[in-house]
Design a protein around this motif. Structure first.
Motif, PDB file in Angstrom:
ATOM      1  N   PHE A 200     -34.641  26.937 -59.778  1.00 39.13           N
ATOM      2  CA  PHE A 200     -36.084  26.607 -60.385  1.00 39.13           C
ATOM      3  C   PHE A 200     -36.335  25.333 -59.829  1.00 39.13           C
ATOM      4  O   PHE A 200     -35.365  24.602 -59.054  1.00 39.13           O
ATOM      5  N   VAL A 201     -37.599  24.921 -60.061  1.00 37.84           N
ATOM      6  CA  VAL A 201     -37.789  23.491 -59.413  1.00 37.84           C
ATOM      7  C   VAL A 201     -38.677  22.806 -60.759  1.00 37.84           C
ATOM      8  O   VAL A 201     -39.647  23.313 -61.264  1.00 37.84           O
ATOM      9  N   THR A 202     -38.201  21.623 -61.181  1.00 36.46           N
ATOM     10  CA  THR A 202     -38.981  20.788 -61.896  1.00 36.46           C
ATOM     11  C   THR A 202     -40.222  19.996 -61.201  1.00 36.46           C
ATOM     12  O   THR A 202     -39.824  19.700 -60.051  1.00 36.46           O
ATOM     13  N   ALA A 203     -41.360  20.004 -61.806  1.00 34.37           N
ATOM     14  CA  ALA A 203     -42.389  19.077 -61.088  1.00 34.37           C
ATOM     15  C   ALA A 203     -43.271  18.732 -62.230  1.00 34.37           C
ATOM     16  O   ALA A 203     -43.576  19.061 -63.159  1.00 34.37           O
ATOM     17  N   VAL A 204     -44.151  17.640 -61.697  1.00 37.91           N
ATOM     18  CA  VAL A 204     -45.177  17.168 -62.288  1.00 37.91           C
ATOM     19  C   VAL A 204     -46.408  17.015 -61.406  1.00 37.91           C
ATOM     20  O   VAL A 204     -46.163  16.475 -60.246  1.00 37.91           O
ATOM     21  N   LEU A 205     -47.476  17.404 -61.717  1.00 40.96           N
ATOM     22  CA  LEU A 205     -48.734  17.373 -60.862  1.00 40.96           C
ATOM     23  C   LEU A 205     -49.586  16.427 -61.638  1.00 40.96           C
ATOM     24  O   LEU A 205     -49.960  16.399 -62.917  1.00 40.96           O
ATOM     25  N   ALA A 206     -50.396  15.668 -60.930  1.00 42.62           N
ATOM     26  CA  ALA A 206     -51.394  14.639 -61.383  1.00 42.62           C
ATOM     27  C   ALA A 206     -52.768  14.902 -60.558  1.00 42.62           C
ATOM     28  O   ALA A 206     -52.814  15.245 -59.376  1.00 42.62           O
ATOM     29  N   GLU A 207     -53.770  14.734 -61.156  1.00 46.65           N
ATOM     30  CA  GLU A 207     -55.002  14.681 -60.629  1.00 46.65           C
ATOM     31  C   GLU A 207     -55.976  13.720 -61.177  1.00 46.65           C
ATOM     32  O   GLU A 207     -56.052  13.317 -62.345  1.00 46.65           O
ATOM     33  N   ILE A 208     -56.238  12.719 -60.191  1.00 45.27           N
ATOM     34  CA  ILE A 208     -56.959  11.448 -60.458  1.00 45.27           C
ATOM     35  C   ILE A 208     -58.493  11.507 -59.998  1.00 45.27           C
ATOM     36  O   ILE A 208     -58.536  11.628 -58.673  1.00 45.27           O
ATOM     37  N   ASN A 218     -47.082  19.133 -66.376  1.00 46.97           N
ATOM     38  CA  ASN A 218     -45.624  19.140 -66.209  1.00 46.97           C
ATOM     39  C   ASN A 218     -44.734  20.247 -66.390  1.00 46.97           C
ATOM     40  O   ASN A 218     -44.908  21.070 -67.443  1.00 46.97           O
ATOM     41  N   PHE A 219     -44.165  20.555 -65.686  1.00 45.77           N
ATOM     42  CA  PHE A 219     -43.211  21.621 -65.523  1.00 45.77           C
ATOM     43  C   PHE A 219     -41.826  21.160 -65.619  1.00 45.77           C
ATOM     44  O   PHE A 219     -40.807  21.248 -64.688  1.00 45.77           O
ATOM     45  N   GLY A 220     -41.303  20.805 -66.748  1.00 50.72           N
ATOM     46  CA  GLY A 220     -40.042  20.411 -67.375  1.00 50.72           C
ATOM     47  C   GLY A 220     -39.636  19.255 -66.298  1.00 50.72           C
ATOM     48  O   GLY A 220     -38.346  19.072 -66.223  1.00 50.72           O
ATOM     49  N   HIS A 221     -40.357  18.331 -65.902  1.00 50.87           N
ATOM     50  CA  HIS A 221     -39.994  17.251 -65.177  1.00 50.87           C
ATOM     51  C   HIS A 221     -39.843  15.841 -65.918  1.00 50.87           C
ATOM     52  O   HIS A 221     -40.738  15.940 -66.973  1.00 50.87           O
ATOM     53  N   PRO A 222     -39.316  14.732 -65.631  1.00 52.59           N
ATOM     54  CA  PRO A 222     -39.500  13.692 -66.544  1.00 52.59           C
ATOM     55  C   PRO A 222     -40.655  13.191 -66.574  1.00 52.59           C
ATOM     56  O   PRO A 222     -41.523  13.250 -65.403  1.00 52.59           O
ATOM     57  N   ALA A 223     -41.217  12.685 -67.571  1.00 54.59           N
ATOM     58  CA  ALA A 223     -42.733  12.133 -67.852  1.00 54.59           C
ATOM     59  C   ALA A 223     -42.874  10.913 -67.150  1.00 54.59           C
ATOM     60  O   ALA A 223     -41.906   9.917 -66.727  1.00 54.59           O
ATOM     61  N   PRO A 224     -43.925  10.756 -66.473  1.00 55.10           N
ATOM     62  CA  PRO A 224     -44.434   9.707 -65.476  1.00 55.10           C
ATOM     63  C   PRO A 224     -44.284   8.467 -66.465  1.00 55.10           C
ATOM     64  O   PRO A 224     -44.619   8.473 -67.661  1.00 55.10           O
ATOM     65  N   LEU A 225     -44.112   7.228 -65.610  1.00 54.44           N
ATOM     66  CA  LEU A 225     -44.337   6.005 -66.460  1.00 54.44           C
ATOM     67  C   LEU A 225     -45.577   5.345 -66.265  1.00 54.44           C
ATOM     68  O   LEU A 225     -45.928   5.384 -65.094  1.00 54.44           O
ATOM     69  N   GLU A 237     -45.556  11.512 -71.838  1.00 56.10           N
ATOM     70  CA  GLU A 237     -45.025  12.682 -72.165  1.00 56.10           C
ATOM     71  C   GLU A 237     -46.014  13.778 -72.510  1.00 56.10           C
ATOM     72  O   GLU A 237     -47.111  13.588 -73.105  1.00 56.10           O
ATOM     73  N   PRO A 238     -45.756  15.088 -72.090  1.00 53.75           N
ATOM     74  CA  PRO A 238     -46.434  16.184 -72.293  1.00 53.75           C
ATOM     75  C   PRO A 238     -46.727  16.531 -73.840  1.00 53.75           C
ATOM     76  O   PRO A 238     -45.652  16.191 -74.619  1.00 53.75           O
ATOM     77  N   PRO A 239     -47.645  17.123 -74.475  1.00 53.14           N
ATOM     78  CA  PRO A 239     -47.733  17.426 -75.768  1.00 53.14           C
ATOM     79  C   PRO A 239     -46.675  18.614 -76.132  1.00 53.14           C
ATOM     80  O   PRO A 239     -46.030  18.455 -77.009  1.00 53.14           O
ATOM     81  N   GLU A 259     -54.287  14.467 -70.572  1.00 52.68           N
ATOM     82  CA  GLU A 259     -54.912  13.550 -69.873  1.00 52.68           C
ATOM     83  C   GLU A 259     -54.218  12.143 -70.622  1.00 52.68           C
ATOM     84  O   GLU A 259     -53.861  12.249 -71.891  1.00 52.68           O
ATOM     85  N   VAL A 260     -54.137  11.277 -69.647  1.00 44.40           N
ATOM     86  CA  VAL A 260     -53.783   9.829 -70.257  1.00 44.40           C
ATOM     87  C   VAL A 260     -54.781   8.972 -69.401  1.00 44.40           C
ATOM     88  O   VAL A 260     -55.203   9.141 -68.304  1.00 44.40           O
ATOM     89  N   PRO A 261     -55.085   7.878 -70.155  1.00 49.71           N
ATOM     90  CA  PRO A 261     -56.058   6.911 -69.849  1.00 49.71           C
ATOM     91  C   PRO A 261     -55.550   6.277 -68.574  1.00 49.71           C
ATOM     92  O   PRO A 261     -54.218   6.086 -68.308  1.00 49.71           O
ATOM     93  N   PHE A 262     -56.498   6.090 -67.437  1.00 46.10           N
ATOM     94  CA  PHE A 262     -56.143   5.497 -66.228  1.00 46.10           C
ATOM     95  C   PHE A 262     -57.232   4.780 -65.661  1.00 46.10           C
ATOM     96  O   PHE A 262     -58.190   5.398 -65.083  1.00 46.10           O
ATOM     97  N   ALA A 263     -57.195   3.305 -65.997  1.00 45.35           N
ATOM     98  CA  ALA A 263     -58.310   2.532 -65.527  1.00 45.35           C
ATOM     99  C   ALA A 263     -57.924   1.366 -64.478  1.00 45.35           C
ATOM    100  O   ALA A 263     -56.651   1.365 -64.202  1.00 45.35           O
ATOM    101  N   PRO A 264     -58.944   0.870 -64.132  1.00 42.28           N
ATOM    102  CA  PRO A 264     -58.521  -0.205 -63.084  1.00 42.28           C
ATOM    103  C   PRO A 264     -57.448  -1.051 -63.670  1.00 42.28           C
ATOM    104  O   PRO A 264     -57.405  -1.565 -64.699  1.00 42.28           O
ATOM    105  N   GLY A 265     -56.646  -1.494 -62.724  1.00 39.70           N
ATOM    106  CA  GLY A 265     -55.331  -2.272 -63.075  1.00 39.70           C
ATOM    107  C   GLY A 265     -54.152  -1.430 -63.662  1.00 39.70           C
ATOM    108  O   GLY A 265     -53.037  -1.924 -63.634  1.00 39.70           O
TER     109      GLY A 265
END
Length: 339
Positions: A200-208, A218-225, A237-239, A259-265
């Motif tokens: 298998f392959v763990t992976a996290v995909l992001a779209e900005i 998130n497909f079983g991957h460590p949650a982004p910081l 963390e995913p729901p 979704e997670v907030p992602f603003a300037p800075g």
């Protein structure tokens, strides 16, 4: 060898330690090259002859037996050293070929995309020829910037082959599919055609996109910081936890985008488990969230370099698993950095 010589001279030939001189070339064959082993064996032979003559051991068979022991162990040590060095060269060649194959797959990511600045760090584990299957990619699509960071189960060329399947499918799907869920489905289908057994392959995909948020899958991957300008740090963390890619045959539900907030800075750090599972001398995991202050450097590449150096220092030596990190930084409007 020096210890045996001193004991023999002080205690006399009755102790019978002279054959132990052969330990010198024996250990030299384990850690040194064949020339060094032969040199140590020659020194051991000279020492053996000198002590044997001094103690009168060559009048009987004891001196000859000790000398033959040294010669035999030296010959065996030289052969062992030659075979070990040949194996080390072969392993180095295999690892070099595997790393080149992996580097061809992991193309340089764009350093910037609109208001985003992006940096990547990849640290290969030092473990013979067993490289890992860490992967990452950044694609600019009509829906925004799409990112993947993943880790293939296992190591070696087989893992690199699986990583190639994931990256090839992602590069096409990221341009064609309308949302991350459809991208994930394309990856799942591609892996099901390629993988066999329970790999298998763990992976996290992001779209900005244009909005002040990032969409993750998130497909079983460590949650982004996530690191905020205020200094607040947290994991996105995913729901609900989902199974890795390649295990859809088990009948598990597909992950849901969130979704997670992602603003300037803001900063978003995606990574593989080789980062957070690196252990120190007392078996403590690397505390990535506690080291988020290292990401304050205005240059994202320098910030990741500081984290990588701190990670290696935490492990007190080479890592035992590959470690990939991808940092996405949302530039502040009208900042010096943007100018």
């Amino acid at each position: 060898m020096a210890f045996v010589g001193v004991v023999d001279l002080t205690a006399g030939p009755g102790v019978g330690l002279l054959p132990l001189v052969s330990l010198g070339p024996a250990f030299a064959g384990l850690v040194g090259g064949w020339r060094r082993t032969a040199l140590v064996g020659l020194i051991a032979s000279v020492l053996c002859v000198g002590l044997g003559v001094y103690n009168g051991l060559f009048e009987g068979r004891r001196g000859l037996i000790a000398l033959l022991t040294v010669a035999g162990v030296t010959a065996a040590g030289v052969v062992a050293a030659v075979m070990r060095q040949r194996r080390e060269r072969e392993l180095a060649n295999v690892r070099s070929i595997a790393e080149v194959a992996q580097r061809v797959l992991l193309r340089p990511v764009p350093r910037g995309a609109g208001p985003l600045r992006i940096a990547v760090s990849y640290t290969s584990a030092v473990a013979e020829a067993q490289i890992g299957g860490d992967l990452y990619e950044v694609v600019t699509s009509p829906a925004g910037v799409r990112i993947i960071v993943g880790d293939v189960q296992g190591k070696g060329l087989e893992a690199v082959e699986s990583a190639a399947v994931v990256l090839g499918a992602f590069r096409e799907a990221a341009h064609d599919e309308p949302d991350l869920t459809a991208v994930g489905e394309r990856l799942e289908r591609a892996l099901n055609r390629h993988l066999s057994g329970e790999r298998f392959v763990t992976a996290v995909l992001a779209e900005i996109g244009d909005g002040p948020k990032a969409t993750l899958l998130n497909f079983g991957h460590p949650a982004p910081l996530v690191v905020r300008p205020s200094g607040a740090v947290g994991y996105a963390e995913p729901p609900e936890r989902a199974m890795p890619l390649g295990l859809a045959v088990l009948g598990s539900a597909a992950p849901l985008p969130y979704e997670v907030p992602f603003a300037p800075g803001d900063q978003l750090l995606l990574y593989t488990d080789g980062v957070t599972e690196a252990r120190d001398a007392v078996d403590r995991f690397y505390p990535l969230d506690e080291r988020a202050g290292l990401l304050k450097d205005p240059d994202p590449e320098a910030a990741l370099r500081a984290v990588r150096e701190d990670l290696v220092e935490h492990a007190e030596g080479p890592l035992h698993d590959d470690a990939a990190m991808l940092l996405v930084r949302y530039r502040m409007a009208h900042s010096d950095e943007e100018r």
